[in-house]
Design an enzyme around this catalytic site. Structure first.
Site, PDB file in Angstrom:
ATOM      1  N   TRP A   1      -2.966  -2.623  -1.730  1.00  0.00           N
ATOM      2  CA  TRP A   1      -2.574  -3.971  -2.171  1.00  0.00           C
ATOM      3  C   TRP A   1      -3.354  -4.908  -1.273  1.00  0.00           C
ATOM      4  CZ3 TRP A   1      -0.207  -8.482  -0.472  1.00  0.00           C
ATOM      5  CH2 TRP A   1       0.340  -9.308  -1.478  1.00  0.00           C
TER       6      TRP A   1
ATOM      7  N   GLU B   1      19.054 -15.658  -9.728  1.00  0.00           N
ATOM      8  CA  GLU B   1      18.580 -14.297  -9.998  1.00  0.00           C
ATOM      9  C   GLU B   1      17.989 -14.207 -11.415  1.00  0.00           C
ATOM     10  OE1 GLU B   1      17.827 -11.857  -8.346  1.00  0.00           O
ATOM     11  OE2 GLU B   1      17.910 -10.116  -9.634  1.00  0.00           O
TER      12      GLU B   1
ATOM     13  N   CYS C   1       0.814  -1.222   0.000  1.00  0.00           N
ATOM     14  CA  CYS C   1       0.000   0.000   0.000  1.00  0.00           C
ATOM     15  C   CYS C   1       0.846   1.270   0.000  1.00  0.00           C
ATOM     16  CB  CYS C   1      -0.883   0.024   1.241  1.00  0.00           C
ATOM     17  SG  CYS C   1      -1.919  -1.426   1.392  1.00  0.00           S
TER      18      CYS C   1
ATOM     19  N   ASN D   1      -1.672   1.082   5.997  1.00  0.00           N
ATOM     20  CA  ASN D   1      -0.764   0.116   5.375  1.00  0.00           C
ATOM     21  C   ASN D   1      -0.357  -0.858   6.467  1.00  0.00           C
ATOM     22  OD1 ASN D   1       1.207  -1.296   4.015  1.00  0.00           O
ATOM     23  ND2 ASN D   1       2.684   0.391   3.973  1.00  0.00           N
ATOM     24  N   GLY D   2      -0.481  -2.157   6.201  1.00  0.00           N
ATOM     25  CA  GLY D   2      -0.115  -3.155   7.209  1.00  0.00           C
ATOM     26  C   GLY D   2      -1.269  -4.112   7.449  1.00  0.00           C
TER      27      GLY D   2
ATOM     28  N   LYS E   1      14.099 -13.147 -12.160  1.00  0.00           N
ATOM     29  CA  LYS E   1      13.730 -12.036 -13.047  1.00  0.00           C
ATOM     30  C   LYS E   1      12.703 -12.512 -14.078  1.00  0.00           C
ATOM     31  CE  LYS E   1      14.899  -9.038 -11.355  1.00  0.00           C
ATOM     32  NZ  LYS E   1      15.685  -9.092 -10.190  1.00  0.00           N
TER      33      LYS E   1
ATOM     34  N   GLU F   1       9.202 -13.234 -12.410  1.00  0.00           N
ATOM     35  CA  GLU F   1       8.401 -12.084 -11.985  1.00  0.00           C
ATOM     36  C   GLU F   1       7.978 -11.196 -13.151  1.00  0.00           C
ATOM     37  OE1 GLU F   1      10.293  -9.467  -9.125  1.00  0.00           O
ATOM     38  OE2 GLU F   1      12.231  -9.722 -10.047  1.00  0.00           O
TER      39      GLU F   1
ATOM     40  N   ARG G   1       4.893   0.762  -6.119  1.00  0.00           N
ATOM     41  CA  ARG G   1       4.890  -0.112  -4.949  1.00  0.00           C
ATOM     42  C   ARG G   1       4.003  -1.339  -5.164  1.00  0.00           C
ATOM     43  NH1 ARG G   1       6.721   2.477  -0.293  1.00  0.00           N
ATOM     44  NH2 ARG G   1       5.466   1.152   1.044  1.00  0.00           N
TER      45      ARG G   1
ATOM     46  N   LYS H   1       6.597  -3.609  -4.776  1.00  0.00           N
ATOM     47  CA  LYS H   1       8.023  -3.271  -4.738  1.00  0.00           C
ATOM     48  C   LYS H   1       8.638  -3.644  -3.399  1.00  0.00           C
ATOM     49  CE  LYS H   1      11.947  -1.557  -6.054  1.00  0.00           C
ATOM     50  NZ  LYS H   1      12.793  -2.491  -6.832  1.00  0.00           N
TER      51      LYS H   1
ATOM     52  N   HIS I   1      21.675 -34.920 -10.229  1.00  0.00           N
ATOM     53  CA  HIS I   1      20.926 -35.390  -9.054  1.00  0.00           C
ATOM     54  C   HIS I   1      19.434 -35.133  -9.208  1.00  0.00           C
ATOM     55  CE1 HIS I   1      24.677 -36.222  -7.007  1.00  0.00           C
ATOM     56  NE2 HIS I   1      25.107 -35.040  -7.424  1.00  0.00           N
TER      57      HIS I   1
HETATM   58  O1  M6R Z   1      13.547  -4.175  -0.539  1.00  0.00           O
HETATM   59  P1  M6R Z   1      14.136  -5.528  -0.418  1.00  0.00           P
HETATM   60  O2  M6R Z   1      15.505  -5.646  -0.997  1.00  0.00           O
HETATM   61  O3  M6R Z   1      14.118  -6.042   1.000  1.00  0.00           O
HETATM   62  O4  M6R Z   1      13.205  -6.489  -1.251  1.00  0.00           O
HETATM   63  C1  M6R Z   1      13.401  -7.869  -1.256  1.00  0.00           C
HETATM   64  C2  M6R Z   1      12.582  -8.526  -2.334  1.00  0.00           C
HETATM   65  O5  M6R Z   1      11.222  -8.305  -2.128  1.00  0.00           O
HETATM   66  C3  M6R Z   1      12.962  -8.017  -3.728  1.00  0.00           C
HETATM   67  O6  M6R Z   1      14.329  -8.192  -3.985  1.00  0.00           O
HETATM   68  C4  M6R Z   1      12.162  -8.771  -4.804  1.00  0.00           C
HETATM   69  O7  M6R Z   1      12.557 -10.108  -4.830  1.00  0.00           O
HETATM   70  C5  M6R Z   1      12.343  -8.094  -6.160  1.00  0.00           C
HETATM   71  N1  M6R Z   1      11.076  -7.936  -6.804  1.00  0.00           N
HETATM   72  C6  M6R Z   1      13.202  -8.880  -7.092  1.00  0.00           C
HETATM   73  O8  M6R Z   1      13.337  -8.296  -8.336  1.00  0.00           O
END
Ligand code: M6R
Length: 614
Positions: free
Chosen positions: A75, A484, A2, A101-102, A488, A491, A27, A609, A507
């Site tokens: 959200w 990583e 949020c 928010n929360g 990417k 997501e 966000r 985010k 394995h």
């Molecule tokens: O703000 P942060 O680095 O703590 O966030 C951690 C993850 O939520 C963040 O890296 C997320 O995996 C990204 N969307 C990856 O691209």
């Protein structure tokens, strides 16, 4: 998660609030709303979906003009993302509006109590209960701040609340526990927001709010007190980037801009940390060299991409500083019984500094007296405030949900920490540290070189847009890079993508290989002969079974050519630093492939985010 905006001043509040919400869109959210106070009356508008729906509703039915307002991007957690559940929520009389928010964990009990007391709740949210609780408290509390303070005392969980009341039309009240909230200090106007991006076009002067604090915002001043009602000490700071940093600057997507900004971000993160004599100085470390010499174990906790930076840190710390290092997902760490002591250094990596799991892990480590070091990109966020020391990554604001430049700068930060530990603890000679630091200083140029050669990667990505699955393999520091690359792609392209340690192939994962399956392989530098040759064997094994091999290797590595259907060459750099150059093609690959599929790469579905709830 949020986004929250509050404004009081002389400008049309609706414009300021909606513009602020637009800057918080990154966000992640699924509905939006505003509340304005005008002539002692409260007007609200809220819509499911993107901000464009709210804007349309506001154009069709404009609220009366006012100079005080609050706005929210939601959200969904409690209840589906529809108009009814969108914030702000109001009390029975329509005199109090609240955004949040929360997660309020005891909301079911509070709701039952309110309904028994005659209140009618109209949404499925946990938030609405707060508006009704404030309504009750206002009968005796005298003012909105005191009513909010009393209500906060009854809430369990994480919450940032912002409330307005027709009884005091010049006041916005904010309350903060666990979820982010910052104050923007203007001239004859003041702002509240989840992060500074919301008000950066108006002011770069900000105030950090601490845990369990209440802020009273009026056009001519800001007062901060604790939940106990006592005056609170606040930390003022100046934001060191301007509005242009939070704009696309001619790029179609923030992600493209942020990928392109990486050489600069890496350079900025190194800036001022390498002395003329080659020695490292980490000013914000706030943990003494003597304390660092006493450390006997390091535990790194983080989530998502930051976790991958932590995995790479382990190799660097163990190699350079000779210290045992564990890396753990923050969400797992706090629910086991990690063995920590005063001589354990816990490093928490978080771009936003507001990821709830990371913060809870940090607090868990604090209770066990470990030393705490944060790696963070956002000044004024919670993580640096709660750590003993901090190393800021100077990536500038990262707006796209998918982390790119923040990741590269996190790598720089962990290399700096590992080398600093080596320097302080004497595990490497001064000239060895100096030589590595010199190589680190060349990285912006190397990353730039990678970016200049990305057209074939983009072409490849477009050609694979119809695929359903891509695998990623790596060894040593190439393994987290493979993880990583897969993250990417998941997501952004919503595709099945997995990263594996290439040594684990036989394995299990090799069973996945079938004709034409794209497999990206990150090859270590040839200088690491053993690993290099082993991964070349892995490439042959998967190719023999029909995989389409996409090989990322250092330039001049001709040994992989016969087995690569596509070869992506990156500059030759030392093994430990290689993730800085091998990650970039994977970012470009995922971004282009997702774009080819017609996805919004800045705001992928379902994602936020920063994940500010558990
Ligand atoms: O703000 P942060 O680095 O703590 O966030 C951690 C993850 O939520 C963040 O890296 C997320 O995996 C990204 N969307 C990856 O691209």
């Amino acid at each position: 998660m949020c986004g929250i905006v509050g404004y009081v001043g002389a400008k049309p509040a609706l414009d300021v609030v909606v513009e602020g919400l637009a800057r918080l869109e990154y966000r992640g959210y699924d509905s939006a709303g505003v509340a304005l106070l005008s002539d002692g009356r409260l007007a609200t508008a809220k819509r499911a979906g993107k901000l464009i729906n709210l804007r349309k509703a506001l154009t069709e039915s404009p609220p009366p003009a006012g100079t005080l307002g609050i706005g929210h991007t939601r959200w969904a957690t409690h209840g589906p993302p529809n108009d009814r559940n969108a914030h702000p929520h109001t009390d029975c009389g329509g005199t109090v509006a609240v955004i949040h928010n929360g997660i309020i964990e005891n909301f079911a009990t509070l709701r039952a109590e309110l309904e028994e007391g005659g209140h009618t709740l109209r949404s499925d949210t946990d938030t609405e209960a707060v508006a009704h609780l404030i309504e009750d408290e206002l009968k005796t509390a005298g003012d909105l701040a005191e009513a909010t303070r009393r209500v906060c005392g009854r809430l369990e969980g994480a919450f940032t609340l912002v409330a307005v009341h027709t009884g005091d039309p010049g006041l916005v009240v904010g309350a903060r526990r666990n979820s982010p909230l910052v104050v923007g200090v203007g001239d004859g106007e003041n702002f509240l927001a989840s992060d500074v991006a919301a008000f950066i076009a108006h002011t770069r002067d900000a105030i950090e709010l601490g845990q369990d604090q209440i802020v009273e915002l009026r056009a001519d001043g800001v007062t901060v007190t604790g939940f106990d009602g006592l005056p609170a000490e606040v930390k003022e700071y100046h934001v060191d980037w301007d509005v242009s940093a939070a704009e696309k600057g001619g790029y179609d997507y923030f992600m493209l801009k942020e990928i392109a900004e990486q050489p600069r971000a890496v350079a900025d993160t190194l800036l001022g940390r390498i002395g003329a004599d080659g020695r490292l100085t980490l000013d914000e470390m706030r943990i003494s060299d003597q304390e660092l010499r006493e450390v006997d174990k390091i535990i790194i906790v983080a989530c998502g991409t930051s976790f991958h930076a932590g995995l790479i840190a382990k190799y660097a710390i163990e190699h350079w500083a000779g210290l045992p290092c564990e890396v753990e997902l923050a969400s797992e760490f706090r629910y086991r019984d990690p063995i920590l002591s005063r001589s354990t250094l816990v490093i928490v990596i978080s771009q936003s500094g507001e990821t709830m799991d990371a913060l809870m892990a940090l607090r868990h480590a604090r209770e066990q007296h470990a030393k705490l070091l944060g790696i963070c990109n956002v000044n004024g966020s919670t993580l640096p405030r709660e750590c003993d020391g901090v190393l800021y990554t100077h990536a500038g604001p990262e707006i796209a949900v998918a982390s790119t430049k923040a990741f590269l700068t996190q790598l720089v930060a962990v290399y700096l920490i590992a080398l600093y530990l080596a320097q302080v603890r004497g595990t490497k000679w001064g000239d060895e540290v100096f030589a590595m630091v010199q190589l680190l200083a060349q990285m912006p140029e190397k990353v730039e070189k990678v970016l200049e050669t990305m057209e074939p990667v983009r072409e490849l990505a477009r050609s694979l847009a119809g695929e359903h699955c891509v695998l990623f393999l790596g060894r040593h520091v190439g393994f987290p890079v493979a993880l990583e690359g897969a993250l990417k792609l998941k997501e952004l392209a919503y595709m099945h993508a997995e990263g594996f340690a290439a040594g684990e192939l036989k394995h299990g994962p090799i069973a996945l290989i079938e004709d034409g399956l794209p497999v990206v392989v990150v090859v270590p530098p040839r200088v690491r002969d053993v690993l290099h040759d082993k991964i070349v064997s892995n490439i042959q094994e998967i190719r023999a079974r029909g995989a389409r091999t996409i090989v990322i290797a250092e330039e001049g590595d001709t040994s992989v050519e016969p087995y690569a259907d596509t070869l992506i060459s990156v500059p030759a750099v030392p093994t430990l630093l290689q993730p800085l150059v091998t990650t970039v093609p994977l970012q470009v690959f995922a971004c282009e492939l997702a774009t080819a599929k017609g996805h919004d790469v800045d705001q992928p579905r379902n994602l936020a985010k920063s994940v500010t709830v558990e």
